[in-house]
Design a protein around this motif. Structure first.
Motif, mmCIF file in Angstrom:
data_model
loop_
_atom_site.group_PDB
_atom_site.id
_atom_site.type_symbol
_atom_site.label_atom_id
_atom_site.label_comp_id
_atom_site.label_asym_id
_atom_site.label_seq_id
_atom_site.Cartn_x
_atom_site.Cartn_y
_atom_site.Cartn_z
ATOM 1 N N ILE A 107 5.913 3.925 -13.146
ATOM 2 C CA ILE A 107 5.877 5.160 -13.933
ATOM 3 C C ILE A 107 7.235 5.330 -14.586
ATOM 4 C CG2 ILE A 107 5.534 7.656 -13.883
ATOM 5 C CD1 ILE A 107 4.022 7.182 -11.193
ATOM 6 N N ARG A 108 7.231 5.618 -15.881
ATOM 7 C CA ARG A 108 8.463 5.895 -16.613
ATOM 8 C C ARG A 108 8.539 7.385 -16.875
ATOM 9 N NH1 ARG A 108 11.031 2.234 -15.114
ATOM 10 N NH2 ARG A 108 11.034 0.218 -16.091
ATOM 11 N N HIS A 109 9.647 7.983 -16.445
ATOM 12 C CA HIS A 109 9.845 9.418 -16.642
ATOM 13 C C HIS A 109 10.874 9.654 -17.736
ATOM 14 C CE1 HIS A 109 7.564 10.721 -13.135
ATOM 15 N NE2 HIS A 109 8.078 9.690 -12.506
ATOM 16 N N SER A 110 10.623 10.648 -18.565
ATOM 17 C CA SER A 110 11.609 11.112 -19.547
ATOM 18 C C SER A 110 11.767 12.609 -19.342
ATOM 19 C CB SER A 110 11.151 10.797 -20.975
ATOM 20 O OG SER A 110 10.041 11.591 -21.318
ATOM 21 N N SER A 111 12.614 13.218 -20.119
ATOM 22 C CA SER A 111 12.833 14.654 -19.945
ATOM 23 C C SER A 111 11.604 15.480 -20.291
ATOM 24 C CB SER A 111 14.015 15.099 -20.802
ATOM 25 O OG SER A 111 13.756 14.808 -22.162
ATOM 26 N N SER A 112 10.727 14.960 -21.140
ATOM 27 C CA SER A 112 9.565 15.746 -21.564
ATOM 28 C C SER A 112 8.243 15.342 -20.911
ATOM 29 C CB SER A 112 9.423 15.670 -23.084
ATOM 30 O OG SER A 112 9.235 14.326 -23.468
ATOM 31 N N ASN A 113 8.116 14.102 -20.435
ATOM 32 C CA ASN A 113 6.857 13.672 -19.829
ATOM 33 C C ASN A 113 7.035 12.405 -19.014
ATOM 34 O OD1 ASN A 113 7.038 11.627 -21.682
ATOM 35 N ND2 ASN A 113 5.211 12.164 -22.813
ATOM 36 N N SER A 114 5.921 11.885 -18.514
ATOM 37 C CA SER A 114 5.931 10.611 -17.798
ATOM 38 C C SER A 114 4.811 9.737 -18.344
ATOM 39 C CB SER A 114 5.760 10.832 -16.298
ATOM 40 O OG SER A 114 4.473 11.304 -16.012
ATOM 41 N N ASP A 117 0.819 -1.204 0.000
ATOM 42 C CA ASP A 117 0.000 0.000 0.000
ATOM 43 C C ASP A 117 0.856 1.258 0.000
ATOM 44 O OD1 ASP A 117 -2.300 -1.509 -0.056
ATOM 45 O OD2 ASP A 117 -2.740 -1.291 2.081
ATOM 46 N N SER A 118 1.947 1.263 0.768
ATOM 47 C CA SER A 118 2.797 2.451 0.810
ATOM 48 C C SER A 118 3.515 2.654 -0.524
ATOM 49 C CB SER A 118 3.799 2.375 1.960
ATOM 50 O OG SER A 118 4.735 1.346 1.752
ATOM 51 N N VAL A 119 3.890 1.580 -1.190
ATOM 52 C CA VAL A 119 4.500 1.690 -2.516
ATOM 53 C C VAL A 119 3.483 2.250 -3.499
ATOM 54 C CG1 VAL A 119 5.425 0.370 -4.458
ATOM 55 C CG2 VAL A 119 6.200 -0.133 -2.134
ATOM 56 N N GLN A 120 2.263 1.748 -3.461
ATOM 57 C CA GLN A 120 1.208 2.232 -4.348
ATOM 58 C C GLN A 120 0.902 3.702 -4.081
ATOM 59 O OE1 GLN A 120 -0.672 0.751 -6.965
ATOM 60 N NE2 GLN A 120 1.152 -0.494 -6.866
ATOM 61 N N GLU A 121 0.855 4.092 -2.813
ATOM 62 C CA GLU A 121 0.604 5.494 -2.480
ATOM 63 C C GLU A 121 1.692 6.394 -3.058
ATOM 64 O OE1 GLU A 121 0.083 5.974 1.733
ATOM 65 O OE2 GLU A 121 -1.546 4.513 1.770
ATOM 66 N N GLY A 122 2.937 5.932 -2.990
ATOM 67 C CA GLY A 122 4.046 6.700 -3.544
ATOM 68 C C GLY A 122 3.926 6.862 -5.050
ATOM 69 N N LEU A 123 3.510 5.803 -5.725
ATOM 70 C CA LEU A 123 3.324 5.886 -7.178
ATOM 71 C C LEU A 123 2.191 6.847 -7.523
ATOM 72 C CD1 LEU A 123 3.694 2.166 -8.336
ATOM 73 C CD2 LEU A 123 5.240 4.070 -8.822
ATOM 74 N N TRP A 124 1.075 6.723 -6.832
ATOM 75 C CA TRP A 124 -0.077 7.593 -7.108
ATOM 76 C C TRP A 124 0.272 9.053 -6.871
ATOM 77 C CZ3 TRP A 124 -4.868 6.801 -9.231
ATOM 78 C CH2 TRP A 124 -5.187 5.488 -9.544
ATOM 79 N N ALA A 125 1.102 9.322 -5.889
ATOM 80 C CA ALA A 125 1.484 10.708 -5.584
ATOM 81 C C ALA A 125 2.312 11.321 -6.702
ATOM 82 C CB ALA A 125 2.260 10.755 -4.270
ATOM 83 N N ARG A 126 2.981 10.487 -7.495
ATOM 84 C CA ARG A 126 3.837 10.979 -8.576
ATOM 85 C C ARG A 126 3.093 11.174 -9.898
ATOM 86 N NH1 ARG A 126 8.238 6.587 -8.281
ATOM 87 N NH2 ARG A 126 8.468 7.221 -10.426
ATOM 88 N N LEU A 127 1.816 10.784 -9.950
ATOM 89 C CA LEU A 127 1.031 10.958 -11.172
ATOM 90 C C LEU A 127 0.556 12.400 -11.306
ATOM 91 C CD1 LEU A 127 -1.301 7.817 -11.045
ATOM 92 C CD2 LEU A 127 0.742 8.118 -12.464
#
Length: 83
Positions: A48-55, A17-27
């Motif tokens: 989530i995959r991040h690039s220089s222009s988006n995620s 749950d804490s891992v999922q919460e962390g992911l949701w917070a980054r959306l």
């Protein structure tokens, strides 16, 4: 003698749950809206995959892969492969 101790399912779930919460917070807000609509069908936010222009958020349901762009666009047939 047994090498591994049994795991407490409650502790394991709390960690998940804490891992999922962390992911949701980054959306982004748009991604959260789109992802919440997919959760209703059983999808789970995997990473989530991040690039220089988006995620790009990647959601999974069994063997189905769905992505959500940073502006909330859902792609149910992305051209990606998971290892």
């Amino acid at each position: 003698m047994e090498d591994s101790l049994p795991r407490d399912p409650l502790i394991e779930r709390r960690h998940f749950d804490s891992v999922q919460e962390g992911l949701w917070a980054r959306l982004s807000i748009a991604q959260k809206f789109s992802a919440s609509s997919l959760v209703k069908y059983g999808y789970e936010l995997a990473f989530i995959r991040h690039s220089s222009s988006n995620s790009v958020a990647v959601m999974l349901l069994d063997d189905k892969i769905t992505t959500i762009s940073s502006d909330g666009e859902i792609d149910t047939a992305p051209n990606i492969k998971l290892r």
